[in-house]
Structure formats: structure tokens, C-alpha cells
Write a protein that holds these residues in place. Structure first.
Motif, short mmCIF file in Angstrom:
data_model
loop_
_atom_site.label_atom_id
_atom_site.label_comp_id
_atom_site.label_asym_id
_atom_site.label_seq_id
_atom_site.Cartn_x
_atom_site.Cartn_y
_atom_site.Cartn_z
N PHE A 177 0.79 -1.23 0.00
CA PHE A 177 0.00 0.00 0.00
C PHE A 177 0.83 1.28 0.00
O PHE A 177 0.35 2.32 -0.45
CB PHE A 177 -0.93 0.02 1.22
CG PHE A 177 -2.09 -0.93 1.11
CD1 PHE A 177 -2.38 -1.57 -0.09
CD2 PHE A 177 -2.90 -1.20 2.20
CE1 PHE A 177 -3.44 -2.44 -0.20
CE2 PHE A 177 -3.97 -2.07 2.10
CZ PHE A 177 -4.23 -2.70 0.90
N ILE A 178 2.04 1.24 0.53
CA ILE A 178 2.84 2.46 0.66
C ILE A 178 3.01 3.18 -0.68
O ILE A 178 2.84 4.41 -0.75
CB ILE A 178 4.20 2.15 1.30
CG1 ILE A 178 4.01 1.91 2.80
CG2 ILE A 178 5.19 3.29 1.09
CD1 ILE A 178 5.29 1.51 3.53
N PRO A 179 3.34 2.48 -1.79
CA PRO A 179 3.48 3.21 -3.07
C PRO A 179 2.21 3.92 -3.51
O PRO A 179 2.27 4.98 -4.13
CB PRO A 179 3.86 2.09 -4.07
CG PRO A 179 4.47 1.03 -3.23
CD PRO A 179 3.73 1.07 -1.94
N GLN A 180 1.03 3.37 -3.17
CA GLN A 180 -0.22 4.03 -3.56
C GLN A 180 -0.36 5.37 -2.85
O GLN A 180 -0.68 6.40 -3.47
CB GLN A 180 -1.40 3.12 -3.23
CG GLN A 180 -1.37 1.78 -3.94
CD GLN A 180 -2.56 0.91 -3.58
OE1 GLN A 180 -3.58 1.40 -3.12
NE2 GLN A 180 -2.43 -0.39 -3.77
N TYR A 181 -0.15 5.38 -1.54
CA TYR A 181 -0.24 6.64 -0.78
C TYR A 181 0.83 7.62 -1.23
O TYR A 181 0.59 8.82 -1.34
CB TYR A 181 -0.13 6.37 0.71
CG TYR A 181 -1.35 5.72 1.30
CD1 TYR A 181 -2.47 6.47 1.62
CD2 TYR A 181 -1.40 4.35 1.52
CE1 TYR A 181 -3.60 5.88 2.17
CE2 TYR A 181 -2.52 3.75 2.07
CZ TYR A 181 -3.62 4.52 2.38
OH TYR A 181 -4.74 3.93 2.90
N LEU A 182 2.04 7.11 -1.48
CA LEU A 182 3.13 7.99 -1.90
C LEU A 182 2.79 8.69 -3.21
O LEU A 182 2.99 9.90 -3.33
CB LEU A 182 4.42 7.17 -2.04
CG LEU A 182 5.71 7.94 -2.30
CD1 LEU A 182 6.90 7.20 -1.70
CD2 LEU A 182 5.98 8.14 -3.80
N ARG A 183 2.27 7.95 -4.17
CA ARG A 183 1.97 8.55 -5.48
C ARG A 183 0.84 9.57 -5.38
O ARG A 183 0.90 10.64 -5.99
CB ARG A 183 1.61 7.44 -6.47
CG ARG A 183 2.80 6.56 -6.87
CD ARG A 183 2.33 5.21 -7.39
NE ARG A 183 1.62 5.32 -8.65
CZ ARG A 183 2.13 5.02 -9.83
NH1 ARG A 183 3.38 4.61 -9.92
NH2 ARG A 183 1.43 5.12 -10.92
N VAL A 184 -0.21 9.25 -4.61
CA VAL A 184 -1.34 10.17 -4.49
C VAL A 184 -0.93 11.45 -3.78
O VAL A 184 -1.21 12.57 -4.23
CB VAL A 184 -2.51 9.48 -3.75
CG1 VAL A 184 -3.61 10.49 -3.42
CG2 VAL A 184 -3.08 8.35 -4.60
N ILE A 185 -0.25 11.31 -2.64
CA ILE A 185 0.14 12.49 -1.86
C ILE A 185 1.20 13.30 -2.61
O ILE A 185 1.19 14.54 -2.57
CB ILE A 185 0.67 12.06 -0.48
CG1 ILE A 185 -0.43 11.33 0.30
CG2 ILE A 185 1.14 13.27 0.31
CD1 ILE A 185 -1.68 12.15 0.52
N ARG A 186 2.09 12.64 -3.32
CA ARG A 186 3.10 13.36 -4.10
C ARG A 186 2.44 14.21 -5.19
O ARG A 186 2.79 15.38 -5.39
CB ARG A 186 4.07 12.38 -4.74
CG ARG A 186 5.09 13.02 -5.67
CD ARG A 186 5.98 11.99 -6.32
NE ARG A 186 6.88 12.62 -7.29
CZ ARG A 186 6.58 12.82 -8.57
NH1 ARG A 186 5.39 12.44 -9.03
NH2 ARG A 186 7.45 13.39 -9.38
N ALA A 187 1.46 13.64 -5.88
CA ALA A 187 0.77 14.39 -6.94
C ALA A 187 0.03 15.60 -6.36
O ALA A 187 0.07 16.69 -6.93
CB ALA A 187 -0.20 13.48 -7.68
N GLU A 188 -0.64 15.41 -5.22
CA GLU A 188 -1.34 16.53 -4.58
C GLU A 188 -0.35 17.58 -4.09
O GLU A 188 -0.61 18.78 -4.19
CB GLU A 188 -2.18 16.01 -3.42
CG GLU A 188 -3.43 15.28 -3.84
CD GLU A 188 -4.42 16.21 -4.52
OE1 GLU A 188 -4.80 17.24 -3.92
OE2 GLU A 188 -4.80 15.93 -5.67
N THR A 189 0.79 17.14 -3.56
CA THR A 189 1.79 18.08 -3.05
C THR A 189 2.37 18.92 -4.19
O THR A 189 2.57 20.13 -4.03
CB THR A 189 2.92 17.32 -2.34
OG1 THR A 189 2.35 16.54 -1.28
CG2 THR A 189 3.95 18.27 -1.76
N LEU A 190 2.64 18.31 -5.33
CA LEU A 190 3.15 19.06 -6.47
C LEU A 190 2.15 20.11 -6.93
O LEU A 190 2.54 21.23 -7.33
CB LEU A 190 3.46 18.10 -7.63
CG LEU A 190 4.69 17.19 -7.45
CD1 LEU A 190 4.78 16.17 -8.57
CD2 LEU A 190 5.96 18.02 -7.38
#
Length: 342
Positions: A177-190
Motif C-alpha cells: 500500500f505504501i506506493p499508492q499513498y506515496l503517489r497520491v500524496i506526491r501528486a497533490e503536493t506538487l
């Protein structure tokens, strides 16, 4: 500010699921309510499993003697017994507790690690961002169940005690699950990093940590309730898959639906249906309930879908609107007289 907008009732209405429930209408509300009811029953059953289960998950006998293997449903065992002599109803009820604990541990660990790495990756950028994205993509490319099996073997050898097995299964699912949260939060952060208020915070001298965790974090994590529900249902299936393949928790340490399904394979061809139907139905119902909640939240998070539903419930409102400032044409006095003067 009035007490009506700041009191406990107003705070309750702003809770994620409660807020969406108030916004929903028609079929969307029905789906959300059904999902919440099924999920609520699952949570209550897990919380009160010691009171609801007639026997222990590993109990083989009572004061009258041994239960007996593969007993059909009867007054003593409402859902029958398994090939190992366990009470099916008790195993199903205790299995809800195991599944609930694994979901809570796995998703909480995934959220903390994934959100933190996503914030760091999206806000700081540079070589650290590239390294984290490459690692996340590499992990994400593996089949989730295969990755969970590898992690389970590495953590506990595939079998463990109650808490050891729960944490082993939870950590196995966390890796997925960690990669899923990382990708979503990274996109929102950008996206949020380029907003005007973030630039203003930089201009007035706010520290990087304050900007990340006070401004960016609060806005980048608004989709977490949605991701939580979707990942919770996936965690149930991953846990059941691990147990079915023999990499779950030992049957004498905890009840687990996937393990019980594995042991009931030979029963199906012999006409013994109760050992597989009830654990399988438990998995289907829990996944269905959590998925209904997640899909409803996903639809309600889209303002376009929500607006269409609201517009469909009250078409008369559009007919009453007018381009005349201050009201409709009926409110303009003596239109004929005005035309004569012109």
C-alpha cells in the motif's frame, strides 16, 4: 461566529462520512447507507467477538465431549463444524476480529509512511524525489499478492502467533500500500506547492517544515478517507489470499477466513457445503460493504456528479430563474405602460 456553526453538532456534521451522507441523494445515498450498515456490523462483530461467539476459535470440545468433524448445521452448531472439528460460526465471528486488526494496523502504517514519503518527495523534489518514485514504481509493478507472500515469508516464515501473525500480515500488506499513498500524496503536493498561499508563506519567511505540515499536508490529505476505504477492502482480500495459500496465521493462534476456505476445498466435492459457504460469504459481504462506502465517497467527491444529482431532484428551480435583475418578469410593474412611454 454563532454556536450553531461551532458546536458539537456542527463538528459532527463536518466529519468526512457524515458530510458525504448529508450530500448524497437517491441511489448514491442508498449505496452509502448499505455500505455503512454492512461495515458497521463488521466492526461491531469484531469488537464483541468474545461475547457473540459460542465457542473459542480453536475449541474442539465442550462439557458434552468432542464436537466432531464435518457435522452438519444443527442446534448445537448453527453453521456446522469444519474438517478439523472447529465450530464454523465461532470461526467466522472470530475471523472478523483478525481481519479488523489487520486492516487497522496495515492501513495506519501505510498512511503514516506513505503520506510522509509523499510529502517529502513532492515538496523537496530533486534526486530524492526521483529515487523514491523509482522505488515506488518498482514495488508497484509487482503483483500485490506475490509481494505480500514474499514479505510474509521474510517477516515470519509464513506462520506465526496471534499478534505476530497479525503484524506479519499487516506489514506484508503495508509494503503493497505504501506506493499508492506515496503517489497520491506526491501528486497533490506538487499541485499545492504551486498555489499562491504557499508562495506567500515562503515570502513571509515560514520554515520548510511549517509549510509542509501546516499548509501542504492539510490540503493534500483530503482524499485519505476515500483511499482508506478502498485499501481496507483490498487488505481483506490480500489477508484471505495469504491464509488460503498457507502463509497466514496458524489456526490455533487465531481464526482466519482464508485458511478455513483452504481447508474446505475437499469438502465441496463431497457435498459438505457449510465449511466453505460461510467463510466465503463473510469475505464477500465485508468487501462489498467497504467497497460500497469507498465508491460512494469517490462519486460524491466529484462536484460535477453531485451537482447533476441535485439538479435532477429539483428541475423546477431552473424554470423560475430569470435574467431580469431583481426578480422575474412578473415582478416588473406595468410593462405595457413602459413600452407606451418608450
Amino acid at each position: 461566529m454563532s454556536a450553531a456553526t461551532t458546536g458539537p453538532r456542527a463538528l459532527f456534521r463536518r466529519l468526512p462520512v457524515v458530510h458525504q451522507l448529508r450530500q448524497s441523494v437517491g441511489l448514491q445515498r442508498a449505496m452509502l447507507v448499505i455500505g455503512l450498515v454492512i461495515t458497521g456490523i463488521f466492526v461491531l462483530t469484531a469488537a464483541f467477538a468474545p461475547l457473540l461467539a459460542p465457542y473459542g476459535f480453536a475449541q474442539l470440545r465442550d462439557e458434552d465431549g468432542s464436537f466432531g468433524a464435518q457435522q452438519a448445521p444443527n442446534s448445537k452448531h448453527l453453521l456446522g463444524t469444519t474438517v478439523g472439528g472447529f465450530d464454523v460460526l465461532s470461526r467466522v465471528i472470530w475471523g472478523t476480529q483478525t481481519a479488523f486488526l489487520v486492516i487497522v494496523v496495515a492501513v495506519i502504517l501505510s498512511i503514516f509512511v506513505g503520506v510522509f514519503l509523499g510529502l517529502i518527495s513532492g515538496y523537496i523534489g530533486g534526486w530524492l524525489d526521483r529515487v523514491l518514485v523509482v522505488i515506488a514504481d518498482a514495488v508497484y509493478a509487482f503483483p500485490s499478492l506475490l509481494l505480500a507472500i514474499i514479505a510474509a515469508i521474510a517477516i515470519s516464515g509464513g506462520q506465526s502467533s496471534f499478534w505476530g501473525g497479525i503484524f506479519a500480515a499487516a506489514l506484508s500488506i503495508t509494503v503493497v500500500f505504501i506506493p499508492q499513498y506515496l503517489r497520491v500524496i506526491r501528486a497533490e503536493t506538487l499541485r499545492i506547492k504551486a498555489e499562491a498561499y504557499v508562495e506567500s508563506a515562503k515570502v513571509i519567511g515560514s520554515s520548510t517544515g511549517r509549510i509542509m505540515f501546516r499548509h501542504v499536508f492539510r490540503n493534500a490529505t483530503r482524499t485519505l478517507p476515500l483511499i482508506f476505504t478502498l485499501n481496507a477492502s483490498e487488505a481483506i482480500l490480500t489477508l484471505a489470499g495469504l491464509g488460503f495459500l498457507g502463509f497466514g496465521i496458524e489456526p490455533t493462534s487465531a481464526a482466519e477466513w482464508g485458511y478455513d476456505l483452504n481447508k474446505s476445498i475437499s469438502d465441496v466435492t463431497s457435498g459438505i457445503w457449510w465449511t466453505s459457504v460461510f467463510p466465503g460469504a463473510a469475505i464477500v459481504l465485508v468487501v462489498l460493504g467497504i467497497t460500497l462506502v469507498g465508491e460512494s465517497l469517490n462519486d460524491l467527491a466529484d462536484p460535477r456528479l453531485r451537482t447533476k444529482r441535485r439538479a435532477g431532484t429539483g428541475p423546477a428551480l431552473t424554470a423560475e430563474t430569470s435574467a431580469v435583475p431583481g426578480g422575474s418578469l412578473a415582478d416588473v410593474p406595468n410593462i405595457d405602460g413602459l413600452e407606451g412611454r418608450a
